[in-house]
Design a protein around this motif. Sequence first.
Motif, short mmCIF file in Angstrom:
data_model
loop_
_atom_site.label_atom_id
_atom_site.label_comp_id
_atom_site.label_asym_id
_atom_site.label_seq_id
_atom_site.Cartn_x
_atom_site.Cartn_y
_atom_site.Cartn_z
N LYS A 146 21.31 -3.63 -5.06
CA LYS A 146 22.62 -3.96 -5.62
C LYS A 146 22.40 -5.02 -6.69
N LEU A 147 22.86 -4.70 -7.90
CA LEU A 147 22.76 -5.63 -9.04
C LEU A 147 24.17 -5.79 -9.59
N PHE A 148 24.86 -6.82 -9.13
CA PHE A 148 26.28 -7.02 -9.41
C PHE A 148 27.06 -5.80 -8.92
N ASP A 149 27.69 -5.02 -9.80
CA ASP A 149 28.45 -3.86 -9.32
C ASP A 149 27.65 -2.56 -9.39
N LEU A 150 26.36 -2.65 -9.70
CA LEU A 150 25.52 -1.46 -9.76
C LEU A 150 24.81 -1.22 -8.43
N HIS A 151 24.82 0.00 -7.96
CA HIS A 151 24.14 0.37 -6.73
C HIS A 151 23.16 1.50 -7.04
N PHE A 152 21.92 1.35 -6.59
CA PHE A 152 20.93 2.39 -6.82
C PHE A 152 19.81 2.24 -5.79
N THR A 153 18.97 3.25 -5.70
CA THR A 153 17.82 3.22 -4.80
C THR A 153 16.63 2.66 -5.57
N ILE A 154 15.93 1.72 -4.94
CA ILE A 154 14.77 1.11 -5.58
C ILE A 154 13.52 1.43 -4.75
N ILE A 155 12.40 1.71 -5.43
CA ILE A 155 11.15 2.02 -4.74
C ILE A 155 10.10 1.01 -5.16
N ASP A 156 9.55 0.30 -4.16
CA ASP A 156 8.42 -0.59 -4.40
C ASP A 156 7.14 0.22 -4.24
N THR A 157 6.18 0.00 -5.11
CA THR A 157 4.95 0.80 -5.09
C THR A 157 3.72 -0.09 -5.06
N ALA A 158 2.61 0.53 -4.70
CA ALA A 158 1.32 -0.18 -4.78
C ALA A 158 0.97 -0.42 -6.24
N GLY A 159 0.23 -1.48 -6.48
CA GLY A 159 -0.19 -1.78 -7.85
C GLY A 159 -1.05 -0.67 -8.41
N LEU A 160 -0.78 -0.28 -9.65
CA LEU A 160 -1.58 0.77 -10.29
C LEU A 160 -3.02 0.30 -10.41
N ASP A 161 -3.92 1.06 -9.83
CA ASP A 161 -5.33 0.69 -9.84
C ASP A 161 -6.15 1.97 -9.73
N GLU A 162 -7.38 1.91 -10.15
CA GLU A 162 -8.24 3.08 -10.12
C GLU A 162 -9.27 2.96 -9.00
N GLY A 163 -9.61 4.11 -8.41
CA GLY A 163 -10.61 4.12 -7.35
C GLY A 163 -11.20 5.50 -7.22
N PRO A 164 -12.36 5.64 -6.57
CA PRO A 164 -12.98 6.95 -6.40
C PRO A 164 -12.10 7.90 -5.60
N LYS A 165 -12.20 9.17 -5.89
CA LYS A 165 -11.37 10.18 -5.23
C LYS A 165 -11.57 10.13 -3.72
N GLY A 166 -10.43 10.16 -2.98
CA GLY A 166 -10.49 10.14 -1.52
C GLY A 166 -10.49 8.75 -0.93
N ARG B 20 0.83 -1.21 0.00
CA ARG B 20 0.00 0.00 0.00
C ARG B 20 0.86 1.26 0.00
N ASP B 21 1.74 1.40 0.96
CA ASP B 21 2.67 2.53 0.97
C ASP B 21 3.86 2.23 0.07
N ARG B 22 4.55 3.27 -0.37
CA ARG B 22 5.77 3.04 -1.14
C ARG B 22 6.91 2.75 -0.16
N ARG B 23 7.79 1.86 -0.57
CA ARG B 23 8.92 1.45 0.28
C ARG B 23 10.21 1.62 -0.51
N GLU B 24 11.23 2.20 0.11
CA GLU B 24 12.52 2.41 -0.53
C GLU B 24 13.56 1.46 0.05
N GLY B 25 14.52 1.09 -0.78
CA GLY B 25 15.62 0.24 -0.34
C GLY B 25 16.84 0.49 -1.20
N GLU B 26 17.98 0.03 -0.69
CA GLU B 26 19.24 0.18 -1.43
C GLU B 26 19.48 -1.11 -2.22
#
Length: 456
Positions: free
Chosen positions: A46-66, A38-44
């Motif tokens: 590592k893909l072999f020698d590559l380092h970057f920040t990754i963000i997991d997100t909620a599944g894209l879905d539609e819903g009424p405003k609010g 539900r909330d977005r989650r960040e983590g560090e």
Amino acid sequence: MPFTIAIIGRPNVGKSTLFNRLVGQKLALVDDMPGVTRDRREGEAKLFDLHFTIIDTAGLDEGPKGSLTARMQEQTETAIALADALFFVIDARIGLTPADRAFADFARRADKPVLLLANKSEGKHGELGAMESYALGLGDPIQISAEHGEGMGELYDAVSKLVPPTDDEDDEREETDEERAARPIRVAIVGRPNAGKSTLINHLLGEERLLTSPEAGTTRDSIAVEIEWKGRGFRIFDTAGLRRRSRIEEKLEKLSVADALRAVRFAEVVVLMMDAQNRFEEQDLRIADLIEREGRALVIAVNKWDLMEAKPGQISMLRRDADHWLPQVAGAPIVAVSGLMGEGIDRLMQAIVEAYAVWNRRVPTAALNRWFEGAIADNPPPAVSGRRLKLNYITQTKARPPSFVLFCSRADAIPQSYLRYLTNSMRATFELPGTPVRITLREKANPFAHKRKRPN
């Protein structure tokens, strides 16, 4: 600022599994039921020698405003805005769906590099679904299996064109004392469902970073956020509400509770949040006991204080109630707050800093043994089975929490009541309120035990 990639896609395509694979830990909850994240989650990552920040997100879905769904979508949109590139994930076994096509247009409008990942591509059914994904117009799909680790080499080739490689020498360098002191304090916010944990953290951040709802159980993952207060850094973990074990039936809630307990174990200070109108209930006491057994510094926050009728002496009553119900952490800081209105936030943060300092405290050996001699003189240990117990000396072995070794004779015969007396006396003498105190008994070695009795 590190290169940031957000993982997006419709629900249940394996985004959290890929997130866990890249960060190398099972941080995000994973379940077959759609919509776990539900909330977005960040983590560090590592893909072999590559380092970057990754963000997991909620599944894209539609819903009424609010609605909760709409606010989950807003969290995903925020993650996209923060990211430098996107992983657009589809389920290759199912193939393209109308939702995939709609959200592919959404990803294109972000005007950022998009890597199309066909997840769950193991087997021939995955191969067919990956071929379908060409119709999205997002380039060649990268066939992966996040669960089994397949396709990571191909993913590396694509990501390396976006993220510059980093030097591993910095990772191997030892941390200096100054760097260790500058590390943020790890704080877990725990409590029963709907105690106001996420609302409090949102107020600390000054933004709607975490989803809140009158419905209990909105928070599922333990989400970490970074804040700064008066020049000091904090890494605060929002956790799922902890109910009695007998009331937990769904598998997903069991995973959420396990995640919350893991946050407690990795925290340095734990804030136990209670509802002011229903404080010190049985579950609150169980959670406090868990925190003490895990050896974490405890701060009690009584939330929704703005709903209480103003009466003289209420704060003093809170102090008396806390010491009565939680004698094992006598003196633990207790703060009345309102996460919604922002009342008492500065007092709470100051209490966290002070509890952290106590948790790290070391007592000089000379002062410790002067206290020890006085404590024994005031209240000698009882005789057991007609034999006197001899307590020799005590020393502190470590902090975090303060831990001591007491050298004595017949360690197994010393009553727990006498150890509680020593613990409470030590708390009062050396100002160790609230923090767990560990006393380990060790029998002093007999220097003559190895010598055999001489024959007559």
